[in-house]
Design an enzyme around this catalytic site. Sequence first.
Site, short mmCIF file in Angstrom:
data_model
loop_
_atom_site.label_atom_id
_atom_site.label_comp_id
_atom_site.label_asym_id
_atom_site.label_seq_id
_atom_site.Cartn_x
_atom_site.Cartn_y
_atom_site.Cartn_z
N ARG A 236 32.75 19.46 31.56
CA ARG A 236 31.58 18.81 32.17
C ARG A 236 30.31 19.15 31.38
O ARG A 236 29.51 18.26 31.04
CB ARG A 236 31.45 19.28 33.62
N ARG B 68 28.10 16.34 29.42
CA ARG B 68 26.73 16.03 29.87
C ARG B 68 25.69 16.43 28.83
O ARG B 68 24.72 15.72 28.60
CB ARG B 68 26.46 16.74 31.21
N ASP C 136 44.38 35.38 30.63
CA ASP C 136 44.88 36.68 30.14
C ASP C 136 43.78 37.63 29.65
O ASP C 136 44.00 38.83 29.60
CB ASP C 136 45.86 36.46 28.98
N ARG D 57 56.06 50.39 53.55
CA ARG D 57 56.80 50.16 52.31
C ARG D 57 55.95 50.36 51.06
O ARG D 57 54.76 50.61 51.13
CB ARG D 57 57.30 48.71 52.28
N HIS E 97 51.26 52.66 52.84
CA HIS E 97 51.59 51.61 51.87
C HIS E 97 51.42 52.15 50.47
O HIS E 97 50.71 53.14 50.25
CB HIS E 97 50.67 50.39 52.05
N ARG F 281 59.62 46.61 47.82
CA ARG F 281 59.81 45.18 47.60
C ARG F 281 59.06 44.75 46.33
O ARG F 281 58.21 45.47 45.83
CB ARG F 281 59.25 44.39 48.79
O1 F6P Z 1 48.08 31.04 29.87
C1 F6P Z 1 48.46 32.34 29.88
C2 F6P Z 1 49.76 32.52 30.62
O2 F6P Z 1 49.57 32.18 31.97
C3 F6P Z 1 50.34 33.90 30.47
O3 F6P Z 1 49.77 34.82 31.35
C4 F6P Z 1 51.80 33.63 30.73
O4 F6P Z 1 52.60 34.59 30.11
C5 F6P Z 1 52.00 32.28 30.11
O5 F6P Z 1 50.74 31.66 30.09
C6 F6P Z 1 52.97 31.37 30.80
O6 F6P Z 1 53.13 30.25 30.01
P1 F6P Z 1 53.81 28.89 30.42
O7 F6P Z 1 52.84 28.14 31.26
O8 F6P Z 1 54.07 28.21 29.13
O9 F6P Z 1 55.03 29.25 31.19
#
Ligand code: F6P
Length: 317
Positions: free
Chosen positions: A20, A24, A126, A161, A214, A242
């Site tokens: 965007r 713009r 990431d 847990r 927890h 879990r």
């Molecule tokens: O874009 C980053 C990411 O989400 C990473 O954290 C993850 O390992 C990867 O992409 C997953 O990739 P895809 O969408 O190709 O499965």
Amino acid sequence: MRIAILTSGGDAPGMNAAIRAVTRTSIYEGIEVFGIKGGYEGLIDAKFEKLIQSSVADIIQRGGTILSTSRSERFMTEEGLEKAISSLKIFEIDALIVLGGDGSLHGAKILKEHGINVIGIPCSIDNDLAYTDYTIGFMTAVETVTEAVSHIRDTTEALGRANVVEVMGRNCGDIALYSGVSSGAESIIVPEIPLDINEIAEKAIMGKNRGKKHHIIIMSEGCGSAFDFAKEFEKLTGIDTRVTVLGYIQRGGTPSIADRILASEFGYLAVKEAKKGNSLALGYKDGKVIKMSFDEIFNVKKVFRKDLLEILKTVSI
Ligand code: F6P
């Protein structure tokens, strides 16, 4: 002047806000702007679409990317690259703006080396680009994980847990680190720090003996199987454990305010730099927007925030 914009790799919340801002600002500056559909794949196949003011209406708050994205293997071939460059020539594009993470900005660098004017905007949940403190989408993902962990914490506490929450990030532990701090997790497991399961187990046993109900462990996907870890942890501690794999929930959703502002700033400046005929990547360092060459950005080494890890460990005893 003509600018084109593409989104590449994994989508990140805030990409739309950046699209965007680019659109713009270009129109404001009297520049024609084109969206390329489907990232580098769309560039190879010349999927250009003219963007007007209303093309980007009502998208600042939306996750994903209106331009679609791809992980393009064709772009890594000589033939794909040639086609991509010729698409830009056919459409008489003066500058390309690339929104994406590590792989996508490597693609931008290659285009620059072939004489294309390119501006890179770092987008990835990431946060694995070393030259910038934050990538667009990262803070939103951390908020999503934090919200999810607060739900998990309720049920974990109710049953006394432990829960191992697996988060994304590839080889970068930032999502685990930042969400670990913001959700009050007891421990995190990240690729940057060698795993010491005994230390994590001892902490959990001490907590349990003190009456803690927890135990939340956030584990980066780059550290192996959360299920294997949970089995071992349960054996060592005797705590019913879990696993929750958060998965793609982390990549979608409405972008946070921080990401919308960063995206608007980057999008606006990208056009200004493109107008000057520059090729560079935008980033954010120590509270300010920075501009760096494509050569420089890949020479910076990512620094893991050990200070933040120390805080996490201290305040979660
Ligand atoms: O874009 C980053 C990411 O989400 C990473 O954290 C993850 O390992 C990867 O992409 C997953 O990739 P895809 O969408 O190709 O499965």
